[in-house]
Design an enzyme around this catalytic site. Structure first.
Site, PDB file in Angstrom:
ATOM      1  N   THR A  78       5.609  -5.419  21.639  1.00  0.00           N
ATOM      2  CA  THR A  78       5.190  -4.037  21.891  1.00  0.00           C
ATOM      3  C   THR A  78       3.670  -3.888  21.958  1.00  0.00           C
ATOM      4  O   THR A  78       2.943  -4.648  21.314  1.00  0.00           O
ATOM      5  CB  THR A  78       5.739  -3.131  20.764  1.00  0.00           C
ATOM      6  OG1 THR A  78       5.102  -1.868  20.829  1.00  0.00           O
ATOM      7  CG2 THR A  78       5.471  -3.712  19.376  1.00  0.00           C
ATOM      8  N   ASP A  79       3.215  -2.871  22.675  1.00  0.00           N
ATOM      9  CA  ASP A  79       1.777  -2.573  22.727  1.00  0.00           C
ATOM     10  C   ASP A  79       1.239  -2.097  21.377  1.00  0.00           C
ATOM     11  O   ASP A  79       0.027  -2.056  21.168  1.00  0.00           O
ATOM     12  CB  ASP A  79       1.456  -1.542  23.821  1.00  0.00           C
ATOM     13  CG  ASP A  79       2.138  -0.185  23.637  1.00  0.00           C
ATOM     14  OD1 ASP A  79       2.966  -0.039  22.713  1.00  0.00           O
ATOM     15  OD2 ASP A  79       1.835   0.732  24.421  1.00  0.00           O
ATOM     16  N   GLU A  80       2.168  -1.735  20.460  1.00  0.00           N
ATOM     17  CA  GLU A  80       1.713  -1.198  19.167  1.00  0.00           C
ATOM     18  C   GLU A  80       0.994  -2.253  18.323  1.00  0.00           C
ATOM     19  O   GLU A  80       0.273  -1.909  17.384  1.00  0.00           O
ATOM     20  CB  GLU A  80       2.892  -0.596  18.397  1.00  0.00           C
ATOM     21  CG  GLU A  80       3.533   0.528  19.191  1.00  0.00           C
ATOM     22  CD  GLU A  80       4.383   1.485  18.376  1.00  0.00           C
ATOM     23  OE1 GLU A  80       4.167   1.590  17.167  1.00  0.00           O
ATOM     24  OE2 GLU A  80       5.262   2.122  18.967  1.00  0.00           O
TER      25      GLU A  80
ATOM     26  N   TYR B 264       5.805  -1.203  11.000  1.00  0.00           N
ATOM     27  CA  TYR B 264       6.592  -1.680  12.164  1.00  0.00           C
ATOM     28  C   TYR B 264       5.739  -2.587  13.044  1.00  0.00           C
ATOM     29  O   TYR B 264       6.106  -3.727  13.352  1.00  0.00           O
ATOM     30  CB  TYR B 264       7.115  -0.478  12.981  1.00  0.00           C
ATOM     31  CG  TYR B 264       7.514  -0.838  14.406  1.00  0.00           C
ATOM     32  CD1 TYR B 264       8.615  -1.649  14.663  1.00  0.00           C
ATOM     33  CD2 TYR B 264       6.773  -0.356  15.494  1.00  0.00           C
ATOM     34  CE1 TYR B 264       8.972  -1.978  15.970  1.00  0.00           C
ATOM     35  CE2 TYR B 264       7.125  -0.686  16.801  1.00  0.00           C
ATOM     36  CZ  TYR B 264       8.222  -1.506  17.032  1.00  0.00           C
ATOM     37  OH  TYR B 264       8.558  -1.842  18.320  1.00  0.00           O
TER      38      TYR B 264
ATOM     39  N   LYS C 264       5.922  -6.746  14.047  1.00  0.00           N
ATOM     40  CA  LYS C 264       6.017  -7.267  15.420  1.00  0.00           C
ATOM     41  C   LYS C 264       4.855  -8.236  15.696  1.00  0.00           C
ATOM     42  O   LYS C 264       5.028  -9.252  16.364  1.00  0.00           O
ATOM     43  CB  LYS C 264       6.014  -6.122  16.444  1.00  0.00           C
ATOM     44  CG  LYS C 264       7.219  -5.194  16.382  1.00  0.00           C
ATOM     45  CD  LYS C 264       8.543  -5.862  16.705  1.00  0.00           C
ATOM     46  CE  LYS C 264       8.738  -6.144  18.173  1.00  0.00           C
ATOM     47  NZ  LYS C 264      10.119  -6.583  18.492  1.00  0.00           N
TER      48      LYS C 264
HETATM   49  N1  LIG Z   1      11.534   1.522  22.599  1.00  0.00           N
HETATM   50  C1  LIG Z   1      10.331   1.198  23.047  1.00  0.00           C
HETATM   51  O1  LIG Z   1       9.625   2.037  23.616  1.00  0.00           O
HETATM   52  C2  LIG Z   1       9.833  -0.227  22.906  1.00  0.00           C
HETATM   53  C3  LIG Z   1       8.617  -0.571  23.517  1.00  0.00           C
HETATM   54  C4  LIG Z   1       8.171  -1.903  23.431  1.00  0.00           C
HETATM   55  C5  LIG Z   1       8.934  -2.838  22.741  1.00  0.00           C
HETATM   56  N2  LIG Z   1      10.095  -2.468  22.137  1.00  0.00           N
HETATM   57  C6  LIG Z   1      10.880  -3.513  21.440  1.00  0.00           C
HETATM   58  O2  LIG Z   1      12.104  -3.639  22.160  1.00  0.00           O
HETATM   59  C7  LIG Z   1      13.163  -3.989  21.273  1.00  0.00           C
HETATM   60  C8  LIG Z   1      14.305  -3.022  21.449  1.00  0.00           C
HETATM   61  O3  LIG Z   1      13.850  -1.700  21.159  1.00  0.00           O
HETATM   62  P1  LIG Z   1      14.845  -0.456  21.264  1.00  0.00           P
HETATM   63  O4  LIG Z   1      14.016   0.745  21.438  1.00  0.00           O
HETATM   64  O5  LIG Z   1      15.935  -0.779  22.216  1.00  0.00           O
HETATM   65  O6  LIG Z   1      15.443  -0.467  19.779  1.00  0.00           O
HETATM   66  P2  LIG Z   1      16.794   0.139  19.229  1.00  0.00           P
HETATM   67  O7  LIG Z   1      16.493   0.514  17.822  1.00  0.00           O
HETATM   68  O8  LIG Z   1      17.367   1.157  20.156  1.00  0.00           O
HETATM   69  O9  LIG Z   1      17.788  -1.121  19.243  1.00  0.00           O
HETATM   70  C9  LIG Z   1      17.655  -2.197  18.364  1.00  0.00           C
HETATM   71  C10 LIG Z   1      18.996  -2.920  18.299  1.00  0.00           C
HETATM   72  O10 LIG Z   1      18.824  -4.088  17.494  1.00  0.00           O
HETATM   73  C11 LIG Z   1      19.908  -4.179  16.574  1.00  0.00           C
HETATM   74  N3  LIG Z   1      19.411  -4.900  15.384  1.00  0.00           N
HETATM   75  C12 LIG Z   1      18.423  -4.491  14.534  1.00  0.00           C
HETATM   76  N4  LIG Z   1      18.244  -5.433  13.577  1.00  0.00           N
HETATM   77  C13 LIG Z   1      19.118  -6.440  13.840  1.00  0.00           C
HETATM   78  C14 LIG Z   1      19.380  -7.689  13.239  1.00  0.00           C
HETATM   79  N5  LIG Z   1      18.715  -8.090  12.140  1.00  0.00           N
HETATM   80  N6  LIG Z   1      20.333  -8.494  13.778  1.00  0.00           N
HETATM   81  C15 LIG Z   1      21.013  -8.108  14.895  1.00  0.00           C
HETATM   82  N7  LIG Z   1      20.805  -6.923  15.511  1.00  0.00           N
HETATM   83  C16 LIG Z   1      19.873  -6.106  14.991  1.00  0.00           C
HETATM   84  C17 LIG Z   1      20.310  -2.736  16.284  1.00  0.00           C
HETATM   85  O11 LIG Z   1      21.645  -2.658  15.812  1.00  0.00           O
HETATM   86  C18 LIG Z   1      20.109  -2.085  17.657  1.00  0.00           C
HETATM   87  O12 LIG Z   1      21.287  -2.174  18.426  1.00  0.00           O
HETATM   88  C19 LIG Z   1      12.557  -3.985  19.868  1.00  0.00           C
HETATM   89  O13 LIG Z   1      12.267  -5.318  19.532  1.00  0.00           O
HETATM   90  C20 LIG Z   1      11.271  -3.190  20.013  1.00  0.00           C
HETATM   91  O14 LIG Z   1      10.290  -3.645  19.106  1.00  0.00           O
HETATM   92  C21 LIG Z   1      10.566  -1.182  22.197  1.00  0.00           C
END
Ligand SMILES: NC(=O)c1ccc[n+]([C@@H]2O[C@H](COP(=O)([O-])OP(=O)(O)OC[C@H]3O[C@@H](n4cnc5c(N)ncnc54)[C@H](O)[C@@H]3O)[C@@H](O)[C@H]2O)c1
Length: 328
Positions: A122-124, A146, A150
């Site tokens: 993530t950009d964070e 968080y 990451k």
């Molecule tokens: N949402 C954003 O804007 C964004 C931007 C950049 C990066 N990301 C990254 O993308 C990824 C997905 O983000 P998202 O928004 O879809 O998140 P989300 O919270 O919607 O989904 C996360 C999923 O991971 C599963 N999970 C969590 N811990 C787990 C574990 N220990 N074992 C197995 N499954 C597990 C959860 O059950 C869930 O289904 C993350 O790694 C996040 O850091 C998100």
């Protein structure tokens, strides 16, 4: 080609699985998900019975299970993470477990089974960007627990490339929006509250800037990194679309024809970053990826999805919509 997707019941992971099943006929998916926050089986109801898709309930910290599933796969794309800043402020512990120990578990398996690993970061990790945009070489400066987990995962992954020669690639994306995003995040929260004519909480003065990308564009970028990204490198992914939170809320209210009087300013979030901005020149130049979705068009599509999938929002706790979810 069989991809082990971890965290595929969540927002981005489920969009990624649908994107692959619909557009890449030679790919199969195993989805490992612990069914924690943000997960929803309905996200994949359209492809649930595809013979190219298998679901396994389990945790990425379970080494035996991860070892077994990686042995059946050609590569791993890791979305699994605790993903919400507000919850990381209230209790960082689950973030350390999933986001650091979980990645460590996958890496330990990949030390012996040399398969490609894509980490969705993530950009964070860069924290507030006061001027210009963060490149792949900008110093990490995470503000929230968080973001710190990451960033820690990225450092660990890089060490497994340098020390053990693992085939790892990191993608760092900006804020995603689109179908399937859980209601704790700004855009779905605002859509749901406006529809019910309820107050919309805004942290501080609402002037924090985020760089937004439609989730489908992010999924396309991940596929190009999986297929053509260079081992040991990181790629920033951004649609160069910076907007402050207040403006987004006003846009949603405008589209839904609701009054701006629903907006309720509250406390600032502790450690709040005031601006994120990513330079994605590298992926555009080297992998020829470009985002396709204009923000206003993507926002309309997103609102339409939430309007036609109202049952998706059933049983959401009030805490998700609170003004200060980190302290309730
Ligand atoms: N949402 C954003 O804007 C964004 C931007 C950049 C990066 N990301 C990254 O993308 C990824 C997905 O983000 P998202 O928004 O879809 O998140 P989300 O919270 O919607 O989904 C996360 C999923 O991971 C599963 N999970 C969590 N811990 C787990 C574990 N220990 N074992 C197995 N499954 C597990 C959860 O059950 C869930 O289904 C993350 O790694 C996040 O850091 C998100």
């Amino acid at each position: 080609m069989k991809i082990l997707v971890t965290g595929g019941l969540g927002f981005i992971g489920s969009n990624f699985i649908i994107h692959v099943i619909k557009n890449f006929k030679d790919f199969e998916i195993i989805n490992l998900d612990a069914e924690t926050h943000g997960s929803n089986h309905d996200n994949l109801k359209d492809i649930d019975d595809s013979d190219k898709y298998t679901f396994v309930k389990g945790n990425i910290t379970n080494k035996k299970l991860v070892e077994d599933l990686i042995s059946q796969s050609d590569c791993v794309v890791n979305f699994a993470a605790e993903s919400h800043v507000d919850r990381s402020i209230a209790d960082p512990n689950p973030f350390l477990v999933s986001n650091i120990r979980g990645v460590f578990t996958i890496l330990e398996v990949l030390k012996n089974q040399k398969k490609r690993f894509i980490q969705i970061s993530t950009d964070e990790i860069f924290g507030t960007i006061k001027e210009g945009s963060a490149t792949e070489l900008t110093r990490f400066n995470p503000s929230s627990p968080y973001a710190a987990t990451k960033a820690a995962a990225e450092l660990l992954i890089n060490s497994y490339f340098i020390t053990y020669g693992c085939d790892v690639v990191i993608t760092r994306c900006t804020n995603n929006y689109g179908p399937h995003q859980f209601f704790e995040k700004l855009i779905p929260k605002t859509i749901s509250l406006s529809r019910q004519n309820k107050q919309i909480p805004i942290y501080g003065n609402g002037k924090s800037i985020r760089d937004w990308i439609f989730v489908e564009d992010h999924c396309e970028a991940i596929m190009s990194v999986l297929e053509n990204g260079n081992k040991g490198e990181a790629y920033n992914i951004s649609a160069s679309n910076e907007i402050d939170n207040l403006e987004i809320v006003k846009k949603i209210l405008g589209i839904l024809n609701k009054s701006e009087e629903l907006i309720k300013f509250g406390q600032s979030r502790p450690g709040e970053d005031t601006r994120y901005s990513l330079d994605s020149t590298k992926i555009r130049r080297e992998l020829k990826w470009t985002p396709k979705t204009d923000f206003d068009e993507g926002l309309r599509k997103t609102i339409q999805w939430y309007e036609t999938n109202i049952e998706w929002s059933k049983d959401i706790s009030d805490k998700v919509f609170s003004h200060t979810p980190w302290s309730d």
